[in-house]
Design a protein around this motif. Structure first.
Motif, PDB file in Angstrom:
ATOM      1  N   ALA A  26       0.791  -1.186  -0.062  1.00 46.63           N
ATOM      2  CA  ALA A  26       0.030   0.077  -0.063  1.00 46.63           C
ATOM      3  C   ALA A  26       0.972   1.365  -0.132  1.00 46.63           C
ATOM      4  O   ALA A  26       1.894   1.325   0.835  1.00 46.63           O
ATOM      5  N   ALA A  29      -3.450   6.101   1.354  1.00 47.65           N
ATOM      6  CA  ALA A  29      -4.968   6.083   0.812  1.00 47.65           C
ATOM      7  C   ALA A  29      -5.359   7.748   0.591  1.00 47.65           C
ATOM      8  O   ALA A  29      -4.416   8.692   0.944  1.00 47.65           O
ATOM      9  N   TYR A  30      -6.490   7.700   0.165  1.00 46.09           N
ATOM     10  CA  TYR A  30      -7.186   9.127  -0.070  1.00 46.09           C
ATOM     11  C   TYR A  30      -6.995   9.746   1.163  1.00 46.09           C
ATOM     12  O   TYR A  30      -7.236   9.334   2.207  1.00 46.09           O
ATOM     13  N   ARG A  31      -6.648  11.104   1.034  1.00 50.04           N
ATOM     14  CA  ARG A  31      -6.409  11.978   2.350  1.00 50.04           C
ATOM     15  C   ARG A  31      -6.815  13.340   2.020  1.00 50.04           C
ATOM     16  O   ARG A  31      -6.692  14.003   0.783  1.00 50.04           O
ATOM     17  N   SER A  51       4.920   6.088  -4.797  1.00 54.81           N
ATOM     18  CA  SER A  51       3.473   6.307  -4.347  1.00 54.81           C
ATOM     19  C   SER A  51       2.930   7.693  -4.973  1.00 54.81           C
ATOM     20  O   SER A  51       1.832   7.758  -5.218  1.00 54.81           O
TER      21      SER A  51
END
Length: 95
Positions: A26, A29-31, A51
């Motif tokens: 990973a 994630a959306y932030r 990323s």
């Protein structure tokens, strides 16, 4: 060509990961961030380069890809302190 209006670093912003991740690990994630400046600093200083590749920053109606995020970070108008660059490997070896 219409003139660009100045970018507002105080506007809230959303940072989205790449749509398709080739690696199982990973990235992030959306932030959501209170200010675009915080989002830009997070993207440039906290995310691994792989990323950031394919990620985008949404500020109001504007979208910024990896290059756009970097341009905002390097802008003279960027309001937050930047992290000092890490010393190069050869500099560390010389010490």
């Amino acid at each position: 060509m219409r003139p660009m209006r100045p970018f507002n670093f105080n506007t809230s912003a959303e940072l989205f990961p790449a749509a398709i991740r080739k690696k199982k690990r990973a990235g992030f994630a959306y932030r959501r961030f209170g200010t675009a400046a915080e989002a830009v600093r997070f993207a440039m200083e906290e995310l691994p380069a792989d990323s950031l590749n394919g990620a985008y920053l949404q500020v109001e109606e504007a979208r910024f890809d990896q290059n756009g995020i970097r341009s905002l970070y390097e802008s003279e108008a960027f309001p937050l302190p930047r992290r000092a660059p890490a010393p190069k490997a050869q500099d560390a070896d010389a010490a």
